[in-house]
Every structure is written in C-alpha cells, then in structure tokens.
Write a protein that holds these residues in place. Structure first.
Motif: not given
Lengths: 538, 331, 229, 87
Positions: A247, A250, A316, C52, C56, D79, D82-83, D86
């Motif tokens: 990403d 990121l 974002q 993160i 995902r 963080t 945001d992820t 989204r």
C-alpha cells in the motif's frame, strides 16, 4: 537571581581559563567532550550545509524566472529541489538550534557542568558528519530525484537516481538527532542544579526538552521507513509495491508520522529562543509562564496525532481525513496562545531594538502568517484546492525560514557575546535583520498568490501566465541571500576585532549569564544555588 | 526501474491570463471561495490586531523614553485572558472545521453522476476515457450542467489530477480507484495539472479542460470518429479473453452469472458479504481468490498484467451495462 | 556507557559532570530506558506495517503463516525466555559480587542467545530450500489451498508476507548480534573483575537491552507465527 | 528482584508460552487471536516488570515504558483508522 561566588576552591574544578583558549589543536576540537566545543563543531558544519542548500534554492529560483525550463534540464531541477529539501530539513533545520545553542546553553541554564553523556554528545556529531558524507556522495553520484519525501512507488521502483545513498545518509543522520534528544532528556531530568525546579526552568530549556522528546519518539519511525526503502531497492523485499498488494499510503503514514513532528522539532526551539529574547529586551517577565510551558508540551505531544493532514487528497479515507483535520485545528491553539503571550510580554515593558529583538519581532510577524495559513490548509475543502501547490510551499517556508531560521539568527546574535566574548557591530546586524524580513516577505508572499491560482509544487516549467509572480519571488530570494551573507561577514569579523563583551552585555537573567564570557571549561566554579524564577527582570 | 524513457506529449496550456482567484467554473468552486474569503478575513483581522499591538507597545514602551513603568497584568487576569482567547479560537476553529469537512464530503463521497469519466495517470500524461469510448490525452471536453464523476487510477507511480477552476484535486494511486465529482456551470477553457511529483516530466504532465455548451459538446462528439463505446469495447474484450466460457448468462458455467451483479450484495466463501462495486470487480479480475464467491471453486486465473487499466474499466462498464441490480438503484 | 575514573577504592567516584554516584546511576538507567523507547518505536513501525497489511490481506497472510515452522519457533521462544532468566541471575550475582556465578550465568545467556540464532539460521535455510525466500530475486514458489497452484496474486501477497517476515526477523537478529557483542564485553570485564561496582551497574543496563530483545521477539513470534488460518 | 522471583517469573513465562501454543488448537479464530495477544501482552509485562525491574524502579522509568507502548498504539490505531474506514 543566584549570585555565584568566584572563590578559589579545591582542584576538582578546572582552573578558570575559558573553553576556547584551552587549545586550538585538531585533537582538542575533534576529540573534545566539552558540550560548548561540540556546539561549535555543529555550528560550523550546519552553516556549511546551510549555504550548500541555499545555493540549490538560488539555482532553482533562477530557473523559475522563465516559464520554459531553459536554464536547467528537468532531471537536474528535480535533483536540486530534492537536495534542497534533504539538506535543509535534516542537515540544517533539525540540528540548527538544539545542536548549537541547545548544546551550548542547556547545561549552563540548568546549572550543570556538562551534558549527562558527553561522549554520546561527540558521537552524535560524528554520526551527523557520516550522514553528511553519504548525502554528499549521493549528490556526486548524480543526485536523488525523489524529493525529500521519498514517496513510493516512485522512490522504490521507478527512480533510477542515487536514492539508496541519500536514504542511507538520512538514515544515519537520524541517529544523530536521537542521540542529541536522549542527551537533552536525561540532562534536563537528572542534572538540574539544586533549587532549579521544573517551574523555574527557562523556556529555552523547556522548548529543547520538548524537542528532545519528539526527536526520541519520532525519529526511529523515519529510520525504519528509510530502511524499508533501502531493503526494497537492494534486496527486493518491499512492502510498498502495489503489484504485491503493498500500500503506497502505508509509506505515507509511516513517513508523515515522523515528518510532521519533525516540523515541531524545527519550530519549538525557535519558540524557546524568542521567549528568552523578548523577555530580555522588553525587561519584562514572560507573560503567562505556565501557559507557555503547557503550550510547548501540548504542541510536542499533540503534534503526533495530526500527520494525516498531508494525505487529505491521497485516497486516505474521508473519515480519517475529518479526524486529522479536527486534530490539526486543535494543535494550532497552543501556538496562538504563545503568540498572544509574546505580544503581552511587550506590554508596559522598556523595549530596546537591538538586533536580537528585531529578529524576534520579525519572527512574531512571519510565524503568525505561517501559522494562520496553516489553518487554511487544515480546512479540508481548502486543502483539496491548495494541496501540493505553491500555497503549501509558502506556508512551510514562512514557518521554517521565517520562524526557525530567523529565531536561530536571533539566538545567535543574542548569545554571541557569551559564546565568543566579543560584540558585533550593531548597525550591520540591524541591516541584516531587516534585509531578512523584507527578503522573506518578498520571496514567499507571491507564492501564496501563485498557490491559490493553482500553480503546483516542484514544477520545472509552468504556464506563462504565472511568470510575473515567479520573477518577484526570485527578486525576494536575492534580498534574502543578502540577509544571510551579511551575518557571516560581520560575525566572523567580530571574532577577531569585535570589542570585548563583558559577562552580561544585555544585562539578561539566566544562569548562563552568571559565567564569564567565554565561559570556563566546566561552566561554574560551584554548582549554583537557584532560589527564584527564571525571568526576574525589574 | 522504468525501462524505456516514455515520451511525453506536447503541452497545450490554456491562454487565460494570470487569475489570482481561478474562475469559479462550478457552484462548488464558489463555496470554496467563500470559505477562503472568510479565512482571509479572520487572518487579516488577527494580523492587524497583532501588528497594531506590537507597534503601539514598541512606540509607547521604548526604553529611551525612561518613563516610569506601569503595573503589569496580574497573574489571574492574565490567565483569564489566555483561556478566553483559547476558547474563542476553539469555537471559531470548530466552525471552520465543520464548514471545511461538509464541502470535502460533498466533493469526494460517491453520489450518482450523469457521466462517469475514467482518468488514468501514466508517466507523464493523463489519459481520459468517456463512457462512449472517446479517448483524450491531457485534454478533457465536458458539457455544461452535467454532474461528472471521475474514476481516477494510475498505471505506475502516484500522480494527482488537479483542476484549479473546480477547486478539485485527487491523487491517482496505482492499485486503487479514487473518486471525485463536480458539475461544470460555465463554459470555457481551464487549467489541468499533475500535482503529485511523479518523475522527470512531472512539470509537462498538464493540459486543459474544455467545457462546452451542450450543443457545441454534441457537435464535438459528432466530430469524433465513431469508436465503439466503452461497454461495447468491454463486451468485445469479455469474448476475446474467454470470460464467457465460465461466466455463462444462465449461470450454468463454473462461475457466477454477471447479469445484474453490479451493485448487488455478494456472499463470499468466508461468510462475509460485500457490495460488488468497481473496486470488487477490479480485485476479482486481478486477484480472483482473495474474495471468492460462496459456492464456487477458486479456478479463475488472474488477469493482472494481461489487461491494462483502461481495459479493466471497459470490462467494468460492460458488466455495469448487463443491468444494475435493484439495491444499486435505491442507493 | 559512562566510564568512571575512580581509583582502587571500592565505591568509584562519579564522573566530573555528575555530583554523586546516585545521580550517575539514575542518569544511566534513564538514558538506557529512553534508548529502549527509540528501539521500541523502531520495531513499532514494523508492527504497524504488519497490522495494516494483515487487515488488508487477512486470508492470504493467515494461510502464509501456516508455512512457517511453529515448533522450531516455539523452541526458540522458550530458549530466549530462558536466556532472560539467566541474564537476570547474572545481574543478581553481580549485585552480590559473586564473580564465578556472574561469569557462569553470563556464559549461559550467551550460549542460549547463540543457540537461538543458530535455530533461526536453520529455519531461514529451510525456508530458502522450500523456495519461500524472495530475497534478491530468489525463486519464490508458494503453494496455496486458496487458489490453483502457482497462482500469481495469492503468491504475490504471500511474497509480501515473507518480505515482512524476513525484515522483522532480520532486524531482530541484528539486535541479537549487538546484544551478544555487549554480553561478550561484559564477560571479559567480569573475568578481570577489576571494579565490581561498575560491572554491577553496567550489567544492569546490558540486562535491560537483553530483556528488551525478549519483549520484541514475543510480539514477532505472536504476529508472524501464531495468527494462522 | 531476587533469585526466587526471577525463577518464578521464568516459570510464569513458560506457562504463558504453553497456553498461547495450546490456544492454537481452538477453532474460532477471533478467540484464538485474542488469546494469543493476551498471552503475548502478559509475557511482555512479566519480562518488563521483573527482569527489567520496572516493579521496583522510579516512576519516571515506568512513565518511559508506558509512553513507548502508548506511542506505538497511537501509530497503529490512527493508521488503522484510515485503512479500516477506506471505502
């Protein structure tokens, strides 16, 4: 204020010869652990890097006089603005006040003989120099063209410039500011003289303490982010490659988690310097000392939750954008309180307009313009229009050049008699300060107008209609260059032929003024006894 | 690293003179300008007060006057002044924050638009694709009055589509769709920039937006050689890639039928549910197994690398043209 | 580590910039803890990236974690926790001025640390042999139940997982090597036993660093090895 | 910290390691993951309190430790904010 008695006592403290006349051999400078000499090592190296970065800026401004990109090729223009960014941010602004004035004055202001870890202090300068060597090697190897932000996937997959050398250079210099930060935190906590409670610390010490906290908390994330870029380019094990499901946002999160607190690393020490100068030259105690301290700590700590305002248009999520915009408005309040307190300090004072005071008042104007335009960029809808335009360039130059560099110059002129024992010519200093003020407004105000007109950042050629404002800005850059060259001349001239400055030429408060100038090797004969507040100006 | 040096098309800047406040080519642009003027006013006021105070204090309390010093502000009233000023600031900031975020949501949150235009950023040019298949490079023709939704992505690095006249900017991020929508209200030629640094010719990646009255726009369309519209191009691709072999219309194939699937809720193998929007369809083409549909075998090969971004968008338009499901209409 | 300039006397004199030994000891400990703060945030950015990417690509990451050797890692974790114990006992022996015990426990700690690195090396080698090490463009062959064999995207995301796995364990291994270096120096000092109070002070600081490496490994072990499908 | 507390802490760590490994056998992944992280947090806390002597050290050092953990949480949570949201 405490009176420091100069009586002869047992040999444990050095004889009272000052730290400069202890020797001018290479060994005495390159192997010194005296915080005052290390401050001079830093002062010389960051001045070199400052003029190196400024040369890049002047070349860019010359290129931008004409709409067509004719003076420089696109590749060299991109390498110039990347060099300007990297050198100015990491090799000048971040170490500027903490590593020079902070290193010199913090131990003296808290009443200590030296930093908590003198050897780590010297190591921090060597690590800085090593980082500098790698960055210069990157320039020699053809320069880096990713901007100081190293955005992926351009920096990892598409740029074929010396990205690795530059990333290693910044990776190394990060450790230098970690070591400085660590030294400041431990010194402020454990080395305060008896009686020097937290409530009696000068605001310059508070500002450098808060800066040290940010350095310690933020720099490691930058270090590992640059490591990830290096690993992706060398070993091919990247986590930002979109093709692998990585990403790019990121990277931006990790980068701005460091880089926004980094702008507070640059501005907080400047605020500390300005508080000292305004209090001294208006002969008034600082208005609202507690408010000032709370604002410093609030800026340092809330500075860590606003980084998303660099990513409002980057894809974002909208709700994260709204959250970061709200926090960004909040973090502006402490800065506004500090501006109010500086202005209120002038009330019913006895104000004199020596060079440091002119720098401080210029800071007040320039920092407020920078701060207010920050509010424009915090409002989401305006940031969508203004993001990545010259409006942003003008905003951060008003704060960094108008704020941090002006305060660095002010601090240099304020403590110059203490550092060197010499006085500089008042007339030339006033001229330089005014040249800087005029040059800065003339350079960066047109860029606000360019920004709202839509001119994007980092453009090597631009539509012809914008040329009038670009020419004005280049004109301003010329005056600004004058404003920086003059001090180099009359300050070095004062080293030899400046008149002797006594221990306290400005009759200022603070432990550092209780020592002869230039101060002896271990600062104080006896560890001073502090029994009242920092700004007892009558 | 980027292999061959991609060539960059010539720049055609609109000759519209220096406009410090770019034209308000959409009603949204006017709203943003009101916010800008409000902030300019507040900043001007605060700067004025600050400058006046500093000058007055500097003149009245200069040291050379040798005047007797008056009483300083008491600690308590000083603290009240600070807290009052801070509260005043917080209140005005909350107002500005609310105003800014309302406009922000209006610009970026997805609403149904009259025409969806695909913008693909590529190292150093913008490629636009209209619903009827017309393609343009660095220039975008739009009719007045129709709400335009931009579907933005990038083929290589991060770019940023910037339309100052519409106060609009959106990054083009590889591997992701970003959206924005605006409604041109005034005909004319406006600037178009790439705002995010993207390499050597970042400065040459710019062009113009031409907004035409409805009649001129139709004429411009007619002038174009007839090129299969995007959905038809998608249909041709659907056949040539052999998707039809599994995605049979009657659902008897190895893969789900695609009639009316766009916008519907799809039950996945791991039990979760997801709306089949553009991002889901794109991911299913590029990374079929990540969000496997319940009841089907993970046999679909990936097409990532075989189909370009434009072709994926054509396939999406084709699947859209196979009929919107009922939920999508209610949204 | 601030070296002290005292003579032969038992309690060494503080360095010139300190007023007394208590101030110097407090400064040393605070300095080490602030340094560990920076190390914690160094790894923090890696854990943030893991969080993160795990969110995902949940399914593929969980499945890729299955390809790691859990039993070896469990043994390794037990070893590292035990080396934390031996380090603590070394500190206690130095505090009690027991020279032979200090040397013994220090050697045990170093042995356990070296064994950990050996097992880690072996684990990396087995991953290299199974073509699961995408470093320097080595062939990366990932078999997944989620998709037909050799599928590009699941393999791509799995490659992302292994990239992050090698970055995290590699960074941890580097810190282990630095830790072993520090322990070697402490062992040499302990053998000479010239100034036991200084050794006691410096061993406490070295112990902090070693225990910190344990804490980081606990979280690497949990994130990469345990969060399976 | 005495020899006894050090050994007890070590045994506690090994017990927690066993628990977190056994938790691997549970079927619901949510329960499994939360147990894994609980054990990891408990092990880390034990190491920091006993082996790093936070239990007996000055409040300033405890503040530094807690501050570090808070800053990592800050980075990860914002963080993730945001992820996760989204569209």
């Amino acid at each position: 204020m405490t009176s420091v008695v100069y009586s002869e006592n047992e040999d444990r403290h050095a004889t009272p010869e000052d730290y400069l006349s202890g020797g001018w051999s290479i060994r005495s400078w390159l192997l010194t652990v005296d915080h005052k000499r290390i401050a001079w090592l830093y002062a010389v190296s960051i001045t070199l890097f400052f003029f190196f970065g400024s040369a890049a800026a002047l070349l860019m401004r010359l290129e931008l006089i004409t709409p067509a990109g004719d003076l420089l090729s696109p590749e060299s223009y991109n390498r110039l603005f990347s060099l300007h960014g990297i050198v100015m941010v990491w090799f000048f602004l971040i170490p500027s006040i903490p590593a020079t004035l902070g290193n010199f004055l913090l131990p003296m202001m808290v009443g200590a003989r030296d930093m908590a870890f003198p050897k780590l202090n010297l190591l921090s300068w060597y690590v800085y120099t090593l980082g500098g060597i790698f960055t210069i090697a990157a320039v020699i190897a053809g320069g880096v063209d990713t901007g100081w932000t190293f955005y992926t996937p351009y920096s990892t997959l598409f740029s074929n410039s010396a990205v690795l050398a530059a990333a290693v250079g910044v990776f190394i210099v990060g450790f230098s500011s970690i070591l400085t930060g660590l030294n400041f935190v431990v010194t402020t906590h454990t080395m305060r003289a008896p009686g020097m409670t937290w409530g009696r610390l000068p605001l310059f010490v508070w500002a450098n303490y808060a800066t040290a906290l940010i350095m310690v908390l933020a720099t490691p994330v930058l270090t590992v982010t640059l490591l990830l870029i290096g690993l992706e380019r060398t070993l091919g094990i990247g986590i930002f490659d979109p093709a692998l499901g990585g990403d790019p946002l990121l990277f931006q999160h990790l980068f701005w988690f460091y880089s926004h607190p980094a702008v507070y690393i640059m501005i907080l020490p400047a605020m500390g310097v300005v508080s000292e100068i305004i209090a001294c030259f208006s002969r008034n105690p600082i208005f609202g000392y507690t408010g000032m301290v709370l604002s410093i700590m609030a800026i340092a700590l809330f500075g860590f939750i606003v980084w998303g305002h660099h990513m409002f248009v980057s894809g974002q999520s909208l709700y994260a954008g709204i959250l970061f915009s709200f926090f960004t408005f909040l973090v502006a309040v402490p800065s506004a309180i500090k501006t109010l307190n500086w202005t209120a300090t002038l009330f019913r004072g006895r104000i004199s307009f020596d060079a440091p005071m002119i720098y401080a008042l210029s800071f007040l104007e320039l920092f407020t313009v920078g701060g207010l335009t920050g509010i424009f960029l915090a409002a989401l809808a305006l940031d969508v229009h203004l993001h990545d335009t010259y409006f942003v360039t003008a905003h951060f130059h008003y704060i960094m050049v108008g704020g941090a560099v002006t305060a660095y110059m002010g601090g240099l002129h304020f403590w110059w008699p203490k550092l060197t024992g010499r006085m500089y010519s008042r007339g030339w200093a006033t001229t330089a300060a005014l040249a800087l003020l005029i040059g800065l407004n003339l350079t960066f105000y047109p860029q606000f107008l360019l920004g709202y007109a839509g001119m994007p950042r980092r453009y090597h050629s631009y539509p012809d209609d914008f040329s009038i404002l670009q020419v004005l800005s280049t004109l301003g850059a010329g005056v600004l260059a004058l404003g920086y060259l003059l001090p180099l001349i009359y300050l070095s001239w004062s080293l030899r032929r400046g008149e002797k400055a006594g221990p306290n030429p400005w009759d200022a408060q603070g432990l550092e003024w209780q020592t002869p100038s230039p101060p002896p090797v271990h600062n104080f004969r006896e560890t001073p006894e502090v029994n009242e507040g920092p700004y007892a100006y009558k | 690293m980027s292999s061959e040096a991609p060539q960059t098309p010539a720049i055609e800047d609109p000759q519209i003179g220096l406009k410090l406040i770019p034209e308000q080519a959409s009603e949204y642009a006017q709203q943003v300008d009101f916010l800008y003027y409000a902030l300019l006013g507040i900043s001007g006021l605060l700067m004025g007060i600050l400058a006046a105070l500093v000058v007055v204090f500097a003149v009245r309390y200069r040291r050379s006057l040798r005047r007797e010093r008056g009483e300083l502000i008491a600690e308590r009233s000083g603290r009240r002044l600070e807290i009052g000023f801070a509260l005043l600031l917080c209140l005005s900031f909350i107002g500005l924050f609310y105003w800014g975020s309302q406009l922000y949501l209006h610009l970026y949150s997805a609403t149904d638009a009259d025409v969806t235009i695909d913008a693909v950023g590529k190292q150093w040019m913008w490629k636009f694709q209209h619903p009827d298949g017309t393609r343009e490079i660095n220039t975008l023709h739009l009719p007045v009055g129709e709400t335009v939704a931009l579907r933005i992505t990038s083929q290589d690095v991060i770019h940023s589509l910037s339309l100052p006249a519409f106060r609009l900017k959106r990054d083009a991020v590889p591997g992701m769709y970003t959206r924005a929508q605006f409604t041109p209200t005034r005909a004319g030629t406006y600037r178009l920039f790439c705002a995010e640094y993207c390499g050597t010719d970042h400065a040459r990646m710019r062009g113009k937006v031409v907004v035409l009255e409805r009649a001129d726009y139709q004429q411009w369309l007619a002038g174009k050689v007839d090129v299969p519209d995007r959905a038809e191009a998608g249909a041709q691709l659907f056949q040539s890639l052999g998707c039809g072999a599994c995605h049979k219309a009657d659902g008897s194939g190895l893969a789900p039928a695609l009639q009316g699937v766009f916008g519907s809720r799809v039950k996945l193998a791991d039990g979760s549910e997801v709306v089949a929007d553009e991002a889901y369809i794109r991911d299913s083409i590029v990374e079929p197994q990540a969000q496997l549909v319940a009841g089907y075998q993970p046999v679909m090969p990936s097409f990532s690398g075989q189909v370009s971004e434009e072709e994926i968008l054509q396939l999406i338009s084709y699947i859209q043209s196979l009929g919107q499901s009922r939920e999508a209409d209610e949204q | 580590m601030p070296t002290s300039n005292s003579g032969r006397s038992g309690e060494s004199r503080p360095e010139v910039q300190f007023d007394d030994m208590e101030q110097q000891r407090h400064a040393g400990l605070l300095g080490m803890w602030v340094f560990l703060l920076t190390e914690l945030l160094l790894f923090g950015a890696i854990f943030a990236s893991f969080a993160i990417l795990r969110v995902r690509h949940g399914a593929v990451f969980a499945e890729a974690a299955g390809h790691l050797d859990l039993s070896l890692a469990a043994v390794n974790t037990a070893l590292l926790l035990s080396s934390g114990l031996t380090m603590a006992l070394a500190e206690l022996s130095a505090g009690a001025r027991l020279r032979r015990a200090t040397i013994g426990w220090l050697q045990a700690t170093m042995a356990l640390g070296a064994l950990f690195l050996a097992i880690k090396g072996f684990e990396w080698y087995s991953e290299f042999r199974h073509q699961l090490m995408p470093v320097l463009g080595l062939p990366f062959h990932y078999s997944s139940a989620l998709a037909a064999p050799g599928e590009q995207p699941v393999a791509a995301v799995a490659e992302l997982f292994f990239n992050l796995y090698f970055i995290a364990t590699g960074l941890h291994a580097v810190h282990m090597l630095v830790g072993l270096g520090i322990l070697a120096v402490m062992l040499a000092l302990a053998r000479r036993w010239r100034r036991p109070d200084r050794i006691d002070r410096q061993l406490r600081i070295a112990g902090l660093y070693w225990a910190f490496i344990d804490v980081v490994w606990i979280f690497i072990f949990t994130c990469f090895y345990l969060l399976r499908a | 910290m005495t020899n006894r507390t050090a050994v007890l802490c070590w045994l506690g760590l090994l017990a927690l390691l066993a628990v977190t490994l056994l938790a691997g056998a549970l079927d619901s992944s949510a329960l499994r993951y939360s147990l894994h992280f609980l054990c990891a947090a408990a092990m880390a806390a034990l190491v920091m309190l006993v082996f790093m002597r936070l239990y007996t050290s000055s409040p300033l050092l405890r503040l530094v430790a807690v501050g570090g953990v808070m800053w990592i949480a800050l980075l990860i949570l914002l963080t993730l904010a945001d992820t996760l949201t989204r569209s």
